[in-house]
Write a protein that holds these residues in place. Structure first.
Motif, PDB file in Angstrom:
ATOM      1  N   GLY B 680       0.824  -1.196   0.000  1.00 20.93           N
ATOM      2  CA  GLY B 680       0.000   0.000   0.000  1.00 20.93           C
ATOM      3  C   GLY B 680       0.860   1.247   0.000  1.00 20.93           C
ATOM      4  N   LYS B 681       0.196   2.392   0.034  1.00 21.64           N
ATOM      5  CA  LYS B 681       0.924   3.661  -0.012  1.00 21.64           C
ATOM      6  C   LYS B 681       1.694   3.834   1.283  1.00 21.64           C
ATOM      7  N   LYS B 682       2.949   4.283   1.139  1.00 18.89           N
ATOM      8  CA  LYS B 682       3.774   4.529   2.318  1.00 18.89           C
ATOM      9  C   LYS B 682       3.204   5.724   3.073  1.00 18.89           C
ATOM     10  N   MET B 683       2.977   5.533   4.381  1.00 24.88           N
ATOM     11  CA  MET B 683       2.303   6.582   5.156  1.00 24.88           C
ATOM     12  C   MET B 683       3.299   7.460   5.913  1.00 24.88           C
ATOM     13  N   GLU B 704      10.184   9.907  -6.085  1.00 18.87           N
ATOM     14  CA  GLU B 704      10.145  11.035  -5.149  1.00 18.87           C
ATOM     15  C   GLU B 704       8.820  11.103  -4.385  1.00 18.87           C
ATOM     16  N   LYS B 705       7.788  10.423  -4.904  1.00 13.33           N
ATOM     17  CA  LYS B 705       6.499  10.403  -4.196  1.00 13.33           C
ATOM     18  C   LYS B 705       6.384   9.171  -3.301  1.00 13.33           C
ATOM     19  N   SER B 730      -1.513   0.175  -4.584  1.00  9.09           N
ATOM     20  CA  SER B 730      -1.104   1.531  -4.232  1.00  9.09           C
ATOM     21  C   SER B 730       0.332   1.602  -3.722  1.00  9.09           C
ATOM     22  N   ALA B 731       1.047   0.485  -3.744  1.00 11.92           N
ATOM     23  CA  ALA B 731       2.488   0.556  -3.485  1.00 11.92           C
ATOM     24  C   ALA B 731       3.209   1.128  -4.698  1.00 11.92           C
ATOM     25  N   ARG B 732       2.553   1.047  -5.868  1.00  8.83           N
ATOM     26  CA  ARG B 732       3.241   1.506  -7.082  1.00  8.83           C
ATOM     27  C   ARG B 732       2.625   2.744  -7.722  1.00  8.83           C
ATOM     28  N   THR B 733       1.320   2.977  -7.434  1.00  7.05           N
ATOM     29  CA  THR B 733       0.668   4.128  -8.059  1.00  7.05           C
ATOM     30  C   THR B 733      -0.634   4.459  -7.336  1.00  7.05           C
TER      31      THR B 733
END
Lengths: 138, 847
Positions: B680-683, B704-705, B730-733
């Motif tokens: 998932g997205k890094k928090m 960078e994101k 969402s780990a990649r986009t």
């Protein structure tokens, strides 16, 4: 009678884009001078600067051309960037050896750029015809 | 249950789905309505959002498919009926007549110049360029001639030319032309079906006419314009107006406002245009657009910075006034007018025109735009109302190649899960080989075959002179001429005598024919790496076709180069890598869940690690589809879920990873063949959380994101540079839950391609360390894109010796190490410096 000078150009084409570009020039029957001799390498980043320099300083060819994939299109991520960095080193070595920088070229040609490949070959042949033979040729 | 699959439509999605299934041990029938494969990807020049050359990207994949023994390409064919049920469908296929037997046609093109009927607009170029009544449909495979029956004199009038036989038949040495061909029906039996029928522009007058399409010169559509940009197109990649002039000002009008695809297409074409000629002015007129993907907005910014002018407008009128220039006035958010010499209309996209007929045949409805409808009440976009039939790519809705690739992998995963018990049951057994034992140091005894390629080689040089010359070269024992080397007859005959330990084939391009010629070489009894192909056609006779003497001299030099290298070729064996048939999924997120469940359904073992104590409480997992997938996963015995656990150290390489699972009650080591990052997205970094070490262990990179980034290229959205490790969701986009589920399934296909087999064979043309030359300077380690090289120290005769070691499982054979090494301490097998030095030196010998 002495034979008129015709330059010999050694060309390294990467397997993925540049060799395919040379093939597609053929498929489209685009004519270019027979001065170039193509070697198929896996990547433009596979060409050792010594291979280029030896070819020139041993007087085997009058010019060397390396063709690879456009930046961002490399099959191995960034082999073409490595080739570009080495090209800078090659240019310095040419100067050291008293060779004109026109004797070496690095170009990007995609698989569909047969016309561009032929254009590069024509240009380089013309340039080397004007420049005269490699001084290392006996 | 059948272990084979029918894929309908050979564009990027269909080709990718096929390739994924082949890797997982299924037989694939790839059907294409057009005579050649590649779909729209073969027609376009550059792709968004990566700006990669489409031909460079697609062609190697096409060749891979055409040379795979488990692949049947059914080009120029259509489906006429589908009966049966999932696991066992009977499909009737109608093959359209080419009037040329593809098994006999050698693509020599000798029939083209003798055909008296010319000037036929080329469909592949959307009417631009002209061909004969017998020609190739496109430059792509299968490269076989075909006759257009509605244009051919012999078919229309029963006579062509003044002889009994038409001139094409006279010219055709392999006797491939067959005027009695009829549409041919065949039946195949497959376990599942994928529909990847693609997209097309809506080129309707009622929509485009008011902007001058089909009325005013130099008004064309985006796809038509792609053919002008392409180097393989009718103008050789030089953009030209209808009168042959190169336009200095071009405008795009985006008429597709249902998705961002039209807008992106315009941006890619405009960027491609100024990359070719920075002097021209390019403007894009568009309505309000929302770019949801970061990669799309980045591409938009890139084109803007490069000089593409974007004009936000609602209404546009075009007036030509016969001046040759187009006056374009626009109103809306921005107001004004501009002049352009060429106007490119970007129409909305619809399903391929032939899907309506197909829809009736298979009983799956299409909507008003020609896109297949999904199953009632099923939110999964690739499921159809008919079980066992899946969708992907443009067949499902407008999308770019990037999204099509993901869906294609997802469709392949769904099929592989459905047909898991039959995996591997229909693949061809390996070819029996009886190879002559050859050692590298054996005195070379070289056989040479020179292919006439009809008149393509033999007609453009002095072949007898070439044969005589070649026979005089060192180590050459015999030289034979063959009409068509691609039939394998001459190679197999010569090698069958067992008298030779090397072979040189003077023929066409190794790029297109190496796989085939390698097969002939091995069938003849010689290791395939002892073969050298000299490209006499594409890189000699075809490009020096006006001077026979010059072509002959060049051919002699090329043969000399080939023979010199061949004398130094060495036999090589494939590398066999053992695979651990299981996978580690890090993160019980929507994509982690869907990947794990898909793998488990394929019968593959999977470990799921989640740092939260209850994955059911994770916000993204509240989606009803995800919830039901999680329940299924919990109940599947192939899946082992560790909650409240973390990953410790990870080591290894593709097929052979070891990971440490840190649980509350201790540690556990697992062996896996592949790893999925579904975190998932890094928090942001919280203070009580240890920085994850496995990212460094596996050399994973982030942008960078903080999204993970991996291999470059539109075809590799899920692959890390570290082979065998994948990312999704969402780990990649930025991605929603439903897209994440598709992403996870796609990842399952990538992973199954590795772990569904016990071993993985790979080419031996990879790096080799010359121990006596390597002094361990380690210059080669950092540049290696595969991280395949490590420095080692060992004791040798009481001294510490340093050297590097290549991980054969990981090395890709690019040779960047070889070019970096100052001491000739490492080279790529088959690309040994000595082999090339000999080749280069031989250029001079004839001079």
């Amino acid at each position: 009678m002495e034979k008129e000078y015709e330059p010999i150009i050694l060309t390294f084409c990467c397997n993925w884009c540049a060799y395919a570009a040379a093939d597609s020039a053929g498929t489209a029957r685009i004519q270019y001078p027979s001065n170039i001799h193509i070697i198929r390498y896996m990547c433009s980043g596979m060409v050792h600067p010594n291979m280029v320099m030896d070819t020139l300083t041993q007087g085997i060819a009058d010019g060397v051309l390396i063709c690879g994939c456009h930046p961002g299109d490399c099959h191995y991520q960034n082999g073409n960037e490595k080739a570009e960095a080495r090209a800078e080193a090659i240019k310095l070595m040419l100067e050291d050896m008293g060779l004109e920088e026109e004797r070496f070229r690095l170009e990007w040609t995609s698989a569909s750029e047969g016309p561009k490949f032929a254009k590069i070959v024509k240009e380089m042949t013309e340039t080397l015809r004007k420049l005269g033979p490699n001084p290392y040729k006996n | 249950m059948k272990g084979s699959v029918l894929v309908v439509g050979a564009g990027p999605a269909g080709m990718r789905a096929s390739s994924e299934l082949l890797q997982q041990g299924f037989k694939v029938y790839l059907l294409e309505e057009k005579p050649t494969i590649g779909g729209k990807m073969a027609q376009i020049d550059k792709m968004f959002p990566t700006n990669e050359c489409a031909t460079c990207t697609a062609l190697p994949r096409m060749l891979e498919l055409t040379s795979n023994p488990n692949m049947a390409i059914l080009a120029f064919a259509e489906v006429t009926s589908i009966e049966g049920s999932p696991g066992d469908f009977k499909v009737k296929i109608l093959k359209k007549p080419r009037y040329v037997d593809p098994m006999k046609c050698t693509a020599c093109t000798d029939c083209f110049p003798v055909c008296p009927v010319g000037g036929i607009p080329m469909e592949f170029n959307l009417g631009r360029g002209a061909s004969k009544a017998i020609s190739f449909y496109s430059p792509f495979p299968p490269r076989k001639a075909l006759i257009y029956p509605e244009k051919c004199d012999y078919i229309l009038k029963g006579k062509c030319g003044d002889k009994d036989k038409p001139p094409c038949v006279e010219a055709c040495e392999p006797e491939a032309i067959n005027f009695s061909q009829k549409p041919q029906e065949t039946e195949i039996n497959v376990g599942a079906i994928i529909l990847s029928t693609g997209l097309d522009e809506v080129r309707e007058d009622k929509l485009l006419g008011k902007y001058g399409y089909n009325k005013t010169p130099n008004v064309l559509t985006a796809l038509e314009y792609e053919r002008l940009l392409s180097g393989l197109g009718p103008t050789g990649g030089i953009v030209k107006c209808d009168d042959g002039k190169e336009p200095q000002s071009l405008a795009w009008l985006v008429l597709d406002d249902s998705s961002s695809i039209g807008f992106m297409t315009a941006a890619a074409e405009a960027l491609g245009t100024i990359e070719k000629n920075p002097q021209v002015s390019v403007s894009i007129l568009h309505k309000d657009i929302s770019l949801t993907r970061d990669s799309y907005s980045d591409f938009y910014s890139q084109s803007k910075e490069s000089g593409v002018q974007f004009i936000h407008t609602d209404s546009v009128t075009v007036d030509s006034e016969g001046t040759g220039e187009l006056n374009i006035s626009y109103e809306g958010k921005e107001k004004g007018n501009l002049k352009a010499e060429m106007l490119i209309l970007v129409p909305p996209l619809a399903g391929s025109p032939s899907v309506r007929k197909l829809s009736e045949v298979i009983g799956i409805n299409v909507d008003e735009h020609g896109f297949f409808e999904r199953a009632d009440g099923d939110s999964h976009p690739i499921h159809t109302s008919r079980e066992g039939i899946f969708l992907c790519g443009g067949a499902e809705g407008p999308k770019g190649i990037d999204s099509s690739i993901i869906q294609a992998c997802s469709a392949a995963a769904n099929v592989a899960a459905l047909l898991a018990p039959a995996r591997g049951t229909e693949i061809a057994p390996p070819v029996e080989k009886d190879l002559k034992p050859v050692k590298a140091e054996d005195e070379p005894e070289i056989a040479v075959v020179i292919c006439r390629c009809g008149m393509n080689i033999a007609g453009l040089l002095n072949i007898d002179e070439l044969v005589e010359y070649t026979l005089s070269m060192p180590h050459v024992k015999q030289v034979e001429i063959t009409p068509f080397g691609c039939d394998g007859v001459a190679v197999k005959q010569l090698l069958g005598t067992k008298k030779f330990n090397r072979i040189v084939l003077g023929a066409c391009s190794p790029k297109t024919h190496e796989d085939l010629f390698s097969l002939h070489t091995e069938l003849g009894g010689l290791n395939q790496h002892l073969l050298e192909i000299v490209n006499l056609r594409n890189q000699c006779t075809w490009v020096h076709s006006t001077d026979k003497a010059e072509a002959t001299e060049k051919a002699k030099t090329l043969m000399r180069m080939g023979v010199s290298r061949t004398a130094l070729l060495e036999p090589l064996e494939d590398i066999n890598i053992q695979i651990t048939p299981s996978c580690l999924v890090i993160g019980c997120t929507p994509c982690g869940i869907s990947c794990a469940l898909t793998l488990a359904k394929m019968g593959l073992e999977v470990y799921v690690i989640e740092s939260e104590n209850d994955p059911g409480k994770i916000k993204e997992n509240q989606d009803p589809l995800v919830k039901s997938l999680l329940d299924d996963l919990k109940g599947n015995e192939k899946a082992k879920i560790y909650m409240g656990a973390k990953i410790g150290a990870v080591e290894g390489f593709i097929g052979n990873y070891k990971a440490e699972i840190v649980k509350k009650d201790g540690k556990e080591d697992i062996d896996i063949g592949s790893i999925l990052i579904a975190t998932g997205k890094k928090m942001g970094v919280s203070s009580n959380e240890n920085e994850t070490d496995y990212e460094a262990d596996l050399a994973l990179t982030r942008d960078e994101k903080d999204y993970f980034t991996g291999m470059l290229g539109i075809l590799n959205p899920l692959d890390f540079n570290t082979e065998g490790v994948f990312m999704c969701g969402s780990a990649r986009t930025k991605i929603d839950a439903l897209e994440s589920v598709i992403d996870g399934e796609a990842a399952a296909s990538r992973i199954a391609g590795i772990i569904s087999k016990e071993q993985r064979l790979k080419s031996p043309r990879i790096s080799f360390v010359v121990d006596e030359s390597c002094d361990g300077c380690a210059y080669c380690i950092e540049p290696c894109p595969a991280h395949a090289i490590t420095l080692i120290e060992y004791m040798y005769e009481d001294n510490i010796k340093k050297t590097v070691q290549v991980n054969e499982a990981v090395c890709r054979g690019c040779g960047i190490c070889m070019a970096t090494c100052p001491k000739k301490g490492i080279y790529v097998r088959h690309f040994k410096p000595e082999q090339f030095t000999a080749m280069i030196k031989s250029i001079q010998e004839g001079a």
